[in-house]
Write an enzyme that holds these catalytic residues in place. Structure first.
Site, PDB file in Angstrom:
ATOM      1  CG  HIS A 232      -3.634   9.277  -0.440  1.00  0.00           C
ATOM      2  ND1 HIS A 232      -4.473  10.127   0.226  1.00  0.00           N
ATOM      3  CD2 HIS A 232      -4.243   8.070  -0.418  1.00  0.00           C
ATOM      4  CE1 HIS A 232      -5.539   9.466   0.638  1.00  0.00           C
ATOM      5  NE2 HIS A 232      -5.427   8.220   0.266  1.00  0.00           N
TER       6      HIS A 232
ATOM      7  CG  HIS B 144      -1.844   1.118   1.341  1.00  0.00           C
ATOM      8  ND1 HIS B 144      -1.757   2.089   2.312  1.00  0.00           N
ATOM      9  CD2 HIS B 144      -2.918   1.443   0.587  1.00  0.00           C
ATOM     10  CE1 HIS B 144      -2.750   2.948   2.163  1.00  0.00           C
ATOM     11  NE2 HIS B 144      -3.466   2.581   1.128  1.00  0.00           N
TER      12      HIS B 144
ATOM     13  CD  GLU C 203      -2.740   1.805  -3.411  1.00  0.00           C
ATOM     14  OE1 GLU C 203      -2.011   2.123  -2.459  1.00  0.00           O
ATOM     15  OE2 GLU C 203      -3.902   2.220  -3.555  1.00  0.00           O
TER      16      GLU C 203
ATOM     17  CD  GLU D 263      -7.540   4.876  -4.827  1.00  0.00           C
ATOM     18  OE1 GLU D 263      -6.727   4.369  -4.019  1.00  0.00           O
ATOM     19  OE2 GLU D 263      -8.492   5.610  -4.487  1.00  0.00           O
TER      20      GLU D 263
ATOM     21  CG  ASP E 108      -3.215   6.088  -3.903  1.00  0.00           C
ATOM     22  OD1 ASP E 108      -3.920   5.125  -4.236  1.00  0.00           O
ATOM     23  OD2 ASP E 108      -2.888   6.324  -2.728  1.00  0.00           O
TER      24      ASP E 108
HETATM   25  O1  G3P Z   1      -6.703   1.755  -2.604  1.00  0.00           O
HETATM   26  C1  G3P Z   1      -6.884   1.026  -1.443  1.00  0.00           C
HETATM   27  C2  G3P Z   1      -6.695   2.000  -0.408  1.00  0.00           C
HETATM   28  O2  G3P Z   1      -5.467   2.590  -0.710  1.00  0.00           O
HETATM   29  C3  G3P Z   1      -7.771   3.015  -0.447  1.00  0.00           C
HETATM   30  O3  G3P Z   1      -7.498   3.964   0.407  1.00  0.00           O
HETATM   31  O4  G3P Z   1      -7.179   6.308   0.733  1.00  0.00           O
HETATM   32  O5  G3P Z   1      -5.289   4.751   1.093  1.00  0.00           O
HETATM   33  O6  G3P Z   1      -6.040   5.290  -1.207  1.00  0.00           O
HETATM   34  P1  G3P Z   1      -6.440   5.126   0.226  1.00  0.00           P
HETATM   35 CA    CA Z   2      -5.091   3.758  -2.740  1.00  0.00          CA
END
Ligand code: G3P
Ligand code: CA
Length: 371
Positions: A97, A55, A82, A191, A84
């Site tokens: 993020h 994450h 991951e 994301e 964002d």
């Molecule tokens: O994408 C999964 C998780 O990362 C969603 O929450 O706010 O950390 O992007 P966030």
């Molecule tokens: Ca995310």
């Protein structure tokens, strides 16, 4: 709910003092009861590997969304890193993020950008700070990343000022290079952040993201990519453009910013999940949608699996403040509790993959669960 509030506040990058106050309140108010009902449920594809997602990289150890964070996550055993994604003024995807970069970069200490500080309404919330869409990539590259949660993660904060903001191209290149080096398949799990907002300012994301992934050789369900979003309509649109697997994100509260559904709660009902299964491979629910504190687990795993959807919940974190009360160790908010045991509980509840800031602990928990 205080744990959730502290988490949400931390995500928005409020001041250290504000976070500390909320963290303290969360620990004072949280019940110390034993964990609720512990039942074993099969995964949707019991023979398929459990998907381990770093994450924002290995963000428990390095400032989030930096190549160093992703690289460490790969070292620690993840299948996917991951990023964002937000856009720059010159339409380049970068890993942050949120488009407000005030809390995760040193932009505030750059006098040449002082006049760019502004106030915007994004997805109905007012933000004051500096925003990626007001910077070219060349300008963003002069900034350096910093730890979002320095009071909880002081060891990571020691890396402040060392790393640049990576582009999506750089993240893809890292995944491919490390795939060759490690002889493991390292995928990416991007994301789209605030897609409706970006479209509203002339920076649409969907086609550009699909084209960039296609250029990287990725367009099929078997490719090592998942695309995720908290919004609905952009995922449906992306579904019409590519065969890449899609994950519908949702939280315990609120609903999608594009208002395509009344609430995430409605989307998490059997009828709502059936609709999601028309365009998505799975859902990414908040952990508390599966097990909220020490209460008995919800029926979300059962209902999602019945709709043919996998579950990749977010986000497992080792610090006491983020853990279910039964898995905490002592009272210090930043102290690490028994995250591996918490992850294994969720694995017994039937999740098919998971996001974690601590990929080393996630990998160990996965291995223990598969024994
Ligand atoms: O994408 C999964 C998780 O990362 C969603 O929450 O706010 O950390 O992007 P966030
Ligand atoms: Ca995310």
């Amino acid at each position: 709910m205080m744990m959730v509030s502290a988490l949400d506040t931390a995500k928005r990058g409020l001041s250290r003092a504000s976070i500390d106050r909320l963290v303290a309140a969360a620990l004072l108010l949280a019940p110390a009861a034993a964990v609720g009902q512990d039942i074993s449920v099969p995964r949707l594809d019991p023979k398929a590997p459990i998907v381990l997602i770093g994450h924002r990289g290995a963000s428990g150890y390095r400032p989030e969304h930096t190549l160093a964070s992703y690289d460490l996550a790969i070292d620690q055993g993840v299948d996917f890193i991951e990023p964002d994604l937000v856009l720059t003024k010159d339409k380049v995807f970068v890993a942050r993020h949120e488009n407000d970069i005030t809390g995760t970069t040193d932009v505030a200490s750059h006098p040449e950008f002082a006049a760019r500080k502004t106030t915007k309404v994004i997805d109905g919330e007012t933000h004051t700070g500096w925003f990626t869409e007001d910077f070219t990539l060349a300008e963003l590259k002069t900034l350096r990343a910093k730890e979002r949660l320095p009071s909880l993660r002081p060891a990571s904060a020691k890396y402040d000022g060392q790393f640049t903001i990576p582009t999506l191209d750089e993240v893809i290149a890292l995944a491919k290079r490390r795939t060759k080096e490690t002889h493991r398949t390292i995928g990416i799990y991007p994301e789209t952040k605030h897609p409706s907002y970006f479209a509203s300012i002339g920076l649409p994301m969907d086609e550009a993201l699909v084209a960039q992934l296609k250029k990287a050789g990725w367009s099929k369900p078997t490719d090592p990519v998942f695309i995720q979003s908290f919004e609905v309509n952009n995922l449906k649109h992306i579904h019409s453009l590519t065969g890449i697997r899609l994950i519908q994100l949702m939280g315990a509260e609120g609903g999608p910013a594009d208002k395509a559904a009344p609430s995430y709660a409605a989307m998490a009902t059997p009828a709502g999940l059936k609709q999601i299964a028309r365009y998505a491979y799975g859902i990414g629910p908040g952990l508390d949608m599966i097990q909220n504190g020490d209460a008995p687990p919800s029926v979300l795993v059962r209902d999602a699996h019945a709709a043919g959807l996998r579950l990749h919940p977010w986000t497992f974190r080792a610090e006491n403040v983020f853990l279910i009360p039964s898995f905490r160790a002592g009272a210090a908010p930043a102290a690490h509790g028994r995250l591996s045991d918490e992850i294994q509980l969720y694995l017994r509840l039937g999740i098919d993959g998971f996001f974690t800031d601590f990929p080393d602990i996630g990998a160990a928990a996965r291995a223990a669960a598969q024994k």
